[in-house]
Design a protein around this motif. Sequence first.
Motif, short mmCIF file in Angstrom:
data_model
loop_
_atom_site.label_atom_id
_atom_site.label_comp_id
_atom_site.label_asym_id
_atom_site.label_seq_id
_atom_site.Cartn_x
_atom_site.Cartn_y
_atom_site.Cartn_z
N PRO A 71 0.84 -1.13 -0.08
CA PRO A 71 0.00 -0.04 0.01
C PRO A 71 0.81 1.19 0.04
CG PRO A 71 -0.98 -1.51 1.52
CD PRO A 71 0.50 -2.18 1.11
N TYR A 119 -4.98 -6.04 -1.82
CA TYR A 119 -6.17 -5.59 -1.77
C TYR A 119 -6.68 -5.48 -3.28
CZ TYR A 119 -4.99 -4.13 2.91
OH TYR A 119 -4.60 -4.37 4.29
N THR A 168 -10.38 -0.43 -1.74
CA THR A 168 -10.03 -0.06 -0.22
C THR A 168 -9.21 -1.13 0.32
OG1 THR A 168 -12.35 -1.32 -0.08
CG2 THR A 168 -12.47 1.26 -0.55
N ARG A 169 -9.12 -0.95 1.44
CA ARG A 169 -8.37 -1.63 2.30
C ARG A 169 -9.03 -2.27 3.49
NH1 ARG A 169 -2.97 2.36 3.27
NH2 ARG A 169 -2.67 2.68 0.91
N LYS A 177 -7.00 -9.58 2.58
CA LYS A 177 -5.89 -9.41 1.64
C LYS A 177 -5.89 -10.77 0.81
CE LYS A 177 -3.05 -6.70 4.91
NZ LYS A 177 -1.67 -6.67 5.62
#
Length: 605
Positions: A74, A101, A373-374, A378
Amino acid sequence: MSATSHQKQHRRRRTYALVASAAALATAGALAAALPATASAGESSKKHGGGYHFNRYQDVQLLSFNDLHGNLEPPSGSSGRVTEVHEDGTTETIDAGGVEYLATHLRQAREGKKYSITAAGGDMVGASPLISGLFHDEPTIEALNKLDLDVTSVGNHEFDEGAKELGRLQKGGCHPTDGCYTDQEFEGADFPYLAANVLDEKTGRPILKPYWVWKKKDVKVGFIGVTLEDTPGVVSAEGVKGLKFKDEVETINKYAKVLQRQGVKSIVALIHEGGAPASSAYNYDCDAPGAGDGISGPIVDIAKNITPQVDALVTGHTHAAYVCTIDDPAGKPRMVTSAASFGRLYTDTTLTYDRFTGDIARTAVKSANRVVTRDVPKAPDMTRLIDEWNTLAAPIGNRAIGHISADIANSGTESPLGDLIADAQLAYGKELDPETDLALMNPGGIRAPLTYAAKGSEGDGVVTYAEGFTVQPFSNTVNLQDFTGEQLVQVLKEQVSGTNAASPKVLQISSGLTYTLDLTKSGADRVVTDSIRLNGAAINPTATYRVATNSFLAGGGDGFPTLGQGTNDLVGTDDLTALERYLTANSSATDPIAPPAADRITVVR
């Protein structure tokens, strides 16, 4: 291969034979209006009573993104956020990006979609963080394979290490100098890189495939890939040696005819060139003022001149987010999209394929940008890939090289980080030659901010080598050159004139150099000549000034031809080493560097 041995995965997508019954039913012509209310968009034939029911229309999902730049983890700071505008006009920022993600979002988006294509608009690699850049971007190619990327155009950064290295990323094999990083040979990209307008100077032929056709049952969609014609102006001369870059529109129109002759009527152009939307919000309604009014920049003229045979444009390069319609030469609106950068967004487009014509029903095309989005799980395979390569990179990347007291941003006409890097190059220049007067840094060479919050276990305020590498990943050298005062003034004017007139490239400047930039004026006049001062003194047109730049600028890159005319050249170490030395010499845990004030350029708007 990844850092642990694994078998090459079979891909979800494969080519299928054209269904004979569909070919027999195809008719000439194109839709002139929206789909009939009774039209359905499903599989080509279904059992219906004693015979078959034929669905004329088939929705094809096109998922696209661009300008990943090897951002597997990220992105930090503003590089890892997007802005969303709400109906009431208020905005909020959302943390976004990271291939763990992105993989989850793409896989969820494909669920239930039997006809789905994933494409990209270039700059998948290059200017990458340490986890990818240290290994010549092999980790990113592995990640893209796992993402089930179908096809991408080249971008300018695919040429950072030259055409031969790009060919290796496509075909596989160990690096010619650094060798193999694991016990397995690198296998290359499962997807084709398209380079229709990049020709070998000797043969006159594209260095990679110019187009590619996706097929499933009776549905065919062609893709043409190009990068910006001005790639030589934004890449080092060594990276484009022996190559010729052709006009984007002429190239796309040429290969659209080729595809048409092959019976491929549905065509998407992947173009590594872009525009600037009127808003930075990813969900800005680009068409609200009127078709195309919400976007400016090179992509507008390109889109207006590409043949109507092309049904949609996936673009990039400017790192902007937009979903716009721009009229084609026939005056009909056509979808033009870009998904920002660094894997923060992907674009979800529905192409409605007409089996009667073999073409896309353009009036039915729908598109929207989606945030990566996070807050989703995962993807475990991406987590493993990141962990494996981080393990290899850790001995180099985790080393502390400095300390900062707060975030040092790389945004703005003059950025705090730009000032810091220019000061670092001036300090290093003075080590090479005490007569060095100033340093100039191109803003495009500063790829990320320095963030105060710890990214790993190093602690808040600690700058690691990996973080420095993310900021300056190009391995440019710091070069010293002599210029007359007249030439120095001309360099500053080239920021806002010539090829930079429409989209200024404001150089970041070292301490002691000041001037006024009047944006209410036009062209070179935007640099107020009488305001230029070095350590308080006016620039003497006939005096000689010793200037530090990186090797890209010293070669006249980014539209600064005068910087390519310097004399008395002296080549030093790489620019990241210069930054490391400066941070190490001027900061400590108890006395960190504060963000520079970014007040050297007075901007009048």
